[in-house]
Design an enzyme around this catalytic site. Structure first.
Site, PDB file in Angstrom:
ATOM      1  N   SER A   1     -11.640  -4.373   2.424  1.00 40.24           N
ATOM      2  CA  SER A   1     -10.127  -3.757   2.320  1.00 40.24           C
ATOM      3  C   SER A   1      -8.909  -3.676   3.722  1.00 40.24           C
ATOM      4  O   SER A   1      -7.977  -4.125   4.084  1.00 40.24           O
ATOM      5  CB  SER A   1     -10.591  -2.187   1.366  1.00 40.24           C
ATOM      6  OG  SER A   1      -9.236  -1.732   1.430  1.00 40.24           O
TER       7      SER A   1
ATOM      8  N   SER B   1      -5.226   0.299  -3.085  1.00 36.14           N
ATOM      9  CA  SER B   1      -5.416   0.983  -2.948  1.00 36.14           C
ATOM     10  C   SER B   1      -7.102   0.934  -2.222  1.00 36.14           C
ATOM     11  O   SER B   1      -8.231  -0.047  -2.046  1.00 36.14           O
ATOM     12  CB  SER B   1      -6.262   1.839  -4.046  1.00 36.14           C
ATOM     13  OG  SER B   1      -6.269   2.979  -4.066  1.00 36.14           O
ATOM     14  N   GLU B   2      -6.626   1.562  -0.342  1.00 35.04           N
ATOM     15  CA  GLU B   2      -7.310   1.071   0.603  1.00 35.04           C
ATOM     16  C   GLU B   2      -9.079   1.512   0.357  1.00 35.04           C
ATOM     17  O   GLU B   2     -10.506   0.984   1.321  1.00 35.04           O
ATOM     18  CB  GLU B   2      -6.905   1.612   1.745  1.00 35.04           C
ATOM     19  CG  GLU B   2      -7.090   3.234   1.993  1.00 35.04           C
ATOM     20  CD  GLU B   2      -5.343   3.245   1.483  1.00 35.04           C
ATOM     21  OE1 GLU B   2      -4.923   3.243   0.811  1.00 35.04           O
ATOM     22  OE2 GLU B   2      -5.745   4.711   2.024  1.00 35.04           O
ATOM     23  N   ASN B   3      -9.047   2.110  -0.922  1.00 33.04           N
ATOM     24  CA  ASN B   3     -10.533   2.054  -0.809  1.00 33.04           C
ATOM     25  C   ASN B   3     -11.579   1.458  -2.033  1.00 33.04           C
ATOM     26  O   ASN B   3     -12.088   1.154  -1.795  1.00 33.04           O
ATOM     27  CB  ASN B   3     -11.141   3.705  -1.751  1.00 33.04           C
ATOM     28  CG  ASN B   3     -10.059   3.624  -2.945  1.00 33.04           C
ATOM     29  OD1 ASN B   3      -9.110   3.534  -3.164  1.00 33.04           O
ATOM     30  ND2 ASN B   3     -10.767   3.908  -4.474  1.00 33.04           N
TER      31      ASN B   3
ATOM     32  N   ASN C   1       0.627  -0.973   0.211  1.00 33.18           N
ATOM     33  CA  ASN C   1      -0.305   0.019  -0.208  1.00 33.18           C
ATOM     34  C   ASN C   1       0.663   0.986   0.001  1.00 33.18           C
ATOM     35  O   ASN C   1       1.575   0.734   0.987  1.00 33.18           O
ATOM     36  CB  ASN C   1      -0.726  -0.340   1.188  1.00 33.18           C
ATOM     37  CG  ASN C   1      -1.891   1.386   1.036  1.00 33.18           C
ATOM     38  OD1 ASN C   1      -1.597   2.260   1.551  1.00 33.18           O
ATOM     39  ND2 ASN C   1      -3.020   0.899   1.449  1.00 33.18           N
TER      40      ASN C   1
END
Lengths: 207, 231
Positions: free
Chosen positions: A87, A45-47, A23
């Site tokens: 996520s 991508s943490e979304n 990340n």
């Protein structure tokens, strides 16, 4: 000469190994993607995405496809999408090998502050607290000193923390340092930066 | 089973009340229930608490409800793109509860799953942990976070069938499934309602059991940070 933003990103990319899920935070960490070369790295991508691709060419922007910095991006053949709870499940669950993040301050015990200046700047921690608590290795990329020349590598953080004792390695414009027992250990100096210069610019204990 | 309504206003009729807690999907301006937010603005419902990762921008998303002072409190992880939000917060007009992003997502998911609390390492040793129960497991310290049980969920999906089975598109999924799960009532807005039977049952992202009411509409889908590379 101290490293510039791109040289810091290139140095951070050397931390990554084949097969890693990684990340990257906002700012200089985003540039790290430009320097992974032939290594087989999957960006999270943490979304809600694994396998983040480059920015789109003009005309191919998709409002449904953004990174955690809200920038338009593209997908790859390996891409998978999922919801925010899943996520952060993989983040909290230790499945992400490393996070490369920016910082306002780092302390010699590995404390990290990068989300808030009280009374001044209210942005929020976003996913940073979850990332530093959950991923295998936390690498910070930051300027060594403030605009006024004050060290950002401190004996203890003055700003509200993002995480306690979470940082493993710090890459600055002056060099690379590891968080070890008793303080920071110099791993290497930037090209043309002497160890004396690096020490002089550092408030944290160097062991 | 009739879930389909003619407009956002009709779908919200009878489910809005002053002071309620609303869980909203979306990340930044991506995948936000923009039609339902506009309808809440038009309805004039007040003293709202929103559990939502962000608060939109000044003139889009939840930002439009900040302008009209309909929001009392936000439960969010990041509010950096919204000047009016910052102004109201720093002047004390707006309450703000910062939640780490993963904690917020899990609080919603937990609430939807009937789990009132859970332990997480996230935030230990920070202001987030202040006043929360600490507990050690296998030599590591965790804090307890509570599930969110919302009065109303508002979410946005790409497609639905007539029974409310939802399919999302790319990163517009984000907080929408956990937000949908944690409400007593969930209203979903979609780009297209397709006949029941035309979605592949193996490809449903959120089963229709979580969706109470459904509308189809045209979405602006604004881009917050248009970023391109050279061709």
């Amino acid at each position: 000469m101290p490293w510039d933003r791109n040289q810091m990103a290139a140095r951070a990319a050397e931390e990554l190994e084949d097969g890693m899920y990684v990340n990257l935070g906002i700012g200089i960490p985003t540039l790290v993607a430009n320097y992974v070369g032939d290594k087989d790295i999957t960006l999270q991508s943490e979304n809600g995405m694994l396998g983040m691709g480059p920015f789109p060419i003009e005309g191919e922007e998709d409002p449904d496809l953004i990174n955690a910095g809200k920038q338009t991006i593209t997908e790859l053949r390996r891409t998978a999408y999922f919801d925010s709870a899943t996520s952060f499940g993989m983040i909290r669950g230790g499945k992400i090998a490393a996070a490369i993040l920016g910082a306002m301050e780092v302390a010699e015990n590995g404390d990290l502050a990068n989300w808030m200046i009280p009374g001044k700047l209210v942005k929020g921690m976003g996913g940073a607290m979850d990332l530093v608590a959950g991923v295998g290795r936390v690498i910070v990329v930051m300027d060594h000193t403030s605009k006024h020349g004050d060290s950002k590598l401190l004996k203890s953080c003055t700003l509200p923390l993002t995480g306690q004792g979470v940082v493993d390695r710090i890459i600055t414009n002056l060099g690379v340092l590891d968080v070890v027992d008793g303080g920071l250990r110099i791993v290497e100096c930037a090209d043309g930066v002497s160890e004396e210069e690096l020490r002089a610019a550092t408030e944290a204990t160097i062991v | 089973m009739q879930k389909i309504y003619g407009s956002a206003a009709e779908a919200l009729d009878g489910v809005l009340s002053d002071g309620m807690l609303i869980a909203a999907g979306g990340f930044g301006l991506c995948g936000i229930p923009e039609l339902l937010l506009q309808a809440i603005k038009d309805a004039g419902t007040k003293n709202l608490t929103f559990a939502s990762n962000n608060a939109g921008v000044d003139d889009f998303g939840i930002g439009i409800l900040l302008q009209t002072k309909q929001v009392k409190k936000m439960i969010s992880s990041y509010v950096g793109e919204n000047a009016e939000f910052m102004r109201q917060y720093l002047s004390g007009e707006l309450e703000l509860e910062f939640n780490p992003q993963g904690t917020l997502a899990e609080r919603m998911r937990a609430g939807g799953c009937g789990i009132p609390g859970f332990y997480t390492k996230t935030g230990v040793g920070t202001v987030i942990a202040d006043g929360k129960e600490h507990k050690d497991f296998n030599g590591e310290t965790y804090i307890m976070e509570e599930g969110i049980f919302a009065d109303l969920s508002i979410v946005k999906a790409w497609k639905a069938d007539e029974t409310g089975n939802l399919v999302f598109r790319k990163t517009a999924r984000n907080f929408n499934p956990p937000a949908a799960m944690c409400g007593k009532v969930c209203v979903a807005e979609v780009e297209e309602i397709v006949p029941t039977g035309s979605l592949d049952p193996d490809m449903i992202h959120l089963p229709g059991i979580y969706v109470t009411r459904l509308i189809q509409g045209t979405h602006e889908k604004r881009i917050e940070q248009r970023t391109v590379r050279q061709a």
